[in-house]
Motif scaffolding. Structure first.
Motif, PDB file in Angstrom:
ATOM      1  N   ALA A 290       0.851  -1.193   0.000  1.00 21.89           N
ATOM      2  CA  ALA A 290       0.000   0.000   0.000  1.00 21.89           C
ATOM      3  C   ALA A 290       0.883   1.239   0.000  1.00 21.89           C
ATOM      4  O   ALA A 290       1.789   1.368   0.830  1.00 21.89           O
ATOM      5  N   ILE A 291       0.641   2.149  -0.940  1.00 20.23           N
ATOM      6  CA  ILE A 291       1.444   3.371  -1.036  1.00 20.23           C
ATOM      7  C   ILE A 291       0.530   4.573  -1.229  1.00 20.23           C
ATOM      8  O   ILE A 291      -0.624   4.448  -1.652  1.00 20.23           O
ATOM      9  N   GLY A 292       1.054   5.743  -0.910  1.00 24.24           N
ATOM     10  CA  GLY A 292       0.320   6.980  -1.137  1.00 24.24           C
ATOM     11  C   GLY A 292       1.253   8.163  -0.997  1.00 24.24           C
ATOM     12  O   GLY A 292       2.005   8.263  -0.025  1.00 24.24           O
ATOM     13  N   LYS A 293       1.244   9.047  -1.973  1.00 27.36           N
ATOM     14  CA  LYS A 293       2.099  10.249  -1.939  1.00 27.36           C
ATOM     15  C   LYS A 293       1.215  11.466  -1.694  1.00 27.36           C
ATOM     16  O   LYS A 293       0.318  11.763  -2.476  1.00 27.36           O
ATOM     17  N   HIS A 294       1.481  12.143  -0.598  1.00 25.62           N
ATOM     18  CA  HIS A 294       0.711  13.316  -0.184  1.00 25.62           C
ATOM     19  C   HIS A 294      -0.779  12.982  -0.035  1.00 25.62           C
ATOM     20  O   HIS A 294      -1.629  13.513  -0.754  1.00 25.62           O
ATOM     21  N   LEU A 295      -1.061  12.082   0.901  1.00 26.03           N
ATOM     22  CA  LEU A 295      -2.452  11.761   1.234  1.00 26.03           C
ATOM     23  C   LEU A 295      -2.974  12.843   2.174  1.00 26.03           C
ATOM     24  O   LEU A 295      -2.591  12.911   3.343  1.00 26.03           O
ATOM     25  N   LEU A 329       3.748  -0.813   3.759  1.00 29.58           N
ATOM     26  CA  LEU A 329       3.074   0.413   3.323  1.00 29.58           C
ATOM     27  C   LEU A 329       4.042   1.579   3.419  1.00 29.58           C
ATOM     28  O   LEU A 329       4.989   1.582   4.215  1.00 29.58           O
ATOM     29  N   ALA A 330       3.792   2.573   2.592  1.00 30.87           N
ATOM     30  CA  ALA A 330       4.552   3.827   2.610  1.00 30.87           C
ATOM     31  C   ALA A 330       3.592   4.955   2.301  1.00 30.87           C
ATOM     32  O   ALA A 330       2.995   4.988   1.222  1.00 30.87           O
ATOM     33  N   ILE A 331       3.432   5.861   3.257  1.00 30.78           N
ATOM     34  CA  ILE A 331       2.491   6.967   3.085  1.00 30.78           C
ATOM     35  C   ILE A 331       3.198   8.276   3.394  1.00 30.78           C
ATOM     36  O   ILE A 331       3.700   8.477   4.509  1.00 30.78           O
ATOM     37  N   ALA A 332       3.257   9.156   2.397  1.00 32.01           N
ATOM     38  CA  ALA A 332       3.760  10.512   2.599  1.00 32.01           C
ATOM     39  C   ALA A 332       2.571  11.377   3.005  1.00 32.01           C
ATOM     40  O   ALA A 332       1.624  11.546   2.236  1.00 32.01           O
ATOM     41  N   HIS A 457       7.492  14.201   5.134  1.00 23.48           N
ATOM     42  CA  HIS A 457       7.591  13.100   6.095  1.00 23.48           C
ATOM     43  C   HIS A 457       6.904  11.849   5.547  1.00 23.48           C
ATOM     44  O   HIS A 457       5.845  11.941   4.915  1.00 23.48           O
ATOM     45  N   LEU A 458       7.513  10.713   5.833  1.00 27.02           N
ATOM     46  CA  LEU A 458       7.064   9.443   5.273  1.00 27.02           C
ATOM     47  C   LEU A 458       6.892   8.414   6.388  1.00 27.02           C
ATOM     48  O   LEU A 458       7.803   8.178   7.189  1.00 27.02           O
ATOM     49  N   LEU A 459       5.726   7.802   6.422  1.00 29.64           N
ATOM     50  CA  LEU A 459       5.452   6.694   7.342  1.00 29.64           C
ATOM     51  C   LEU A 459       5.604   5.386   6.566  1.00 29.64           C
ATOM     52  O   LEU A 459       4.915   5.175   5.570  1.00 29.64           O
ATOM     53  N   ILE A 460       6.535   4.538   6.999  1.00 31.79           N
ATOM     54  CA  ILE A 460       6.739   3.252   6.334  1.00 31.79           C
ATOM     55  C   ILE A 460       6.566   2.125   7.357  1.00 31.79           C
ATOM     56  O   ILE A 460       6.848   2.307   8.546  1.00 31.79           O
TER      57      ILE A 460
END
Length: 467
Positions: A290-295, A329-332, A457-460
């Motif tokens: 699961a990924i998301g850039k600038h959610l 997962l990786a969410i910015a 900032h990135l949550l992984i």
């Protein structure tokens, strides 16, 4: 006979509007003066408004109606499944609030606190209470935000993008490419993705796609045009792609992705709040990333809940667990000023730190200050931050200022930005703790310099027993 034209003058084009006027007006539908009646957002598509008296007529003919009707028939649509609750421990109180909101036509939802409402609440505080809140923010930040490190990555696998060795027709903006590459590089370093060498070691006929790539599918939340997934497919060989986005976009990556040999693409046009990912038939049982850039704002919380929450059991309490198919997962994160208490995943954690619902709303409002300063160079580090906030407390909270609005007005832009970034990090570290409670190994990093993007900032996270 000359055709009638709309009489609205366009100064930049130095001519009248070329559209045909309405039959009973001098203007076209775009430029016809609005009546004095009450305009309300369309319940099907809030991006446009309608007259209240025309609402019943409009909802039967709104262009979005067919799409909404089609969506509700999908097995993965479940209204509000990822929304969360205002108070996880008191279901009855929420039901009463919902009834109040329903019985007040046109009133703003009690769950959705606007930025203006947050601003009024902050300005309505006394100066001593405002300064106590700043002290609390500083104390909480010092307690939980110690281990945020710089992790600027430029993986070798992404060189084909950095050197523009990909399709020249694809849009290329260096700042976006650097952000995308660093997100993927952090996933590679964290062990979720495998580079070309790692894939070659697993490149045998018996090896599954999961073994070759680390994951066999990717789900991009808030995908927009889908170019983060485009880079992932180009550089890491992902073969199954799911793009989740509620809006419609032009110039999407879909066309380029569909041209890739053996790549399967599915775009789910749905709000993350309503997506039951376990009910997506083509994804069921498949390991995925699961990924998301600038959610933006609560979209991060909705995504975490979509991937990890078991939702609400009979005791009305939300539970979370590590989904066995979620590999990582990786969410910015970004736009924390839009966050809502109802949607926030880590309400219990912040409550244990002494942060109330009202203080959370104030903290989210402060986050908008993070983009006040000039980010050509990074902001001061934590020791300097304390000096900035102490100066605010000493100068403004000693009783000389007449109110909170004056205190805010007298703050320097860099002081507001420092406080804003502290609030952003507190919100995100709460999310990290919630993901950790779900059984995943987590990390929170700064993945690009502030000069590239202040939202950096990135949550992984990853399964502890999968790699």
């Amino acid at each position: 006979m000359e055709k009638r034209r709309c009489k609205f003058w366009l100064p930049k084009k130095n001519r009248f509007c070329a559209n045909l006027p309405l039959h009973d007006s001098l203007f076209c539908g775009n430029h016809n003066p609005r009546s004095n009646g009450q305009w309300i957002p369309c319940p099907l598509d809030p991006s446009h408004s309608v007259l209240k008296e025309n609402l019943d007529w409009h909802v039967k003919r709104c262009p979005l109606l067919k799409q909404v009707q089609s969506l509700t028939l999908q097995p993965f649509y479940q209204k509000g499944i990822n929304a969360g609750r205002d108070n996880d421990d008191d279901e009855e109180e929420e039901k009463v609030e919902d009834l109040v909101a329903i019985n007040k036509p046109g009133s703003e939802s009690l769950d959705n606190i606007s930025s203006e409402m947050k601003r009024r609440a902050v300005y309505g505080m006394s100066a001593p209470d405002f300064c106590k809140l700043i002290e609390k923010i500083e104390a909480v930040h010092g307690l939980i935000c110690k281990d945020i490190r710089d992790s600027y990555k430029m993986p070798e696998a992404c060189n084909v993008w950095m050197k523009r060795e990909i399709d020249r027709k694809l849009p290329f903006q260096e700042k976006h490419v650097m952000q995308q590459a660093s997100i993927l590089g952090n996933l590679e370093e964290f062990g979720v993705l495998k580079n070309a060498i790692g894939r070659e070691q697993c490149d045998c006929e018996e090896a599954s796609e999961d073994e070759k790539n680390g994951v066999s599918a990717v789900v991009e939340f808030g995908a927009g045009r889908g170019y983060l997934t485009q880079m992932l497919a180009d550089c890491y060989g992902i073969k199954r792609v799911f793009l989740v986005e509620r809006k419609s976009y032009k110039l999407k990556a879909d066309r380029s992705l569909r041209q890739k040999e053996s790549l399967i693409l599915e775009r789910l046009r749905i709000d993350i709040e309503d997506l039951n990912l376990n009910a997506v038939e083509s994804l069921r049982g498949s390991p995925y990333l699961a990924i998301g850039k600038h959610l933006c704002g609560p979209a991060t919380d909705l995504t975490l809940r979509c991937c990890l929450a078991e939702h609400f059991s009979q005791d009305s309490v939300e539970h979370c667990s590590a989904n066995r198919n979620l590999r990582g997962l990786a969410i910015a994160t970004c736009c924390h000023h839009l966050c809502q208490w109802k949607h926030y995943t880590s309400k219990k954690y912040l409550s244990h730190l002494g942060i109330t619902k009202e203080e959370f709303h104030a903290i989210t409002w402060f986050t908008s200050w993070a983009v006040d300063a000039d980010h050509g160079s990074d902001l001061p580090e934590v020791p300097d931050v304390k000096l900035h906030l102490e100066s605010i407390e000493n100068k403004e909270c000693g009783g000389d200022a007449s109110g909170v609005e004056d205190i805010v007005r007298n703050m320097k832009a860099v002081e507001r930005a420092v406080l804003g970034f502290m609030c952003k990090q507190i919100i995100d570290m709460g999310r990290l703790m919630w993901v950790k409670e779900c059984g995943l190994e987590t990390e929170f990093v700064k993945y690009v310099p502030s000069s590239i993007s202040p939202e950096n900032h990135l949550l992984i996270a990853r399964h502890t027993n999968q790699f």
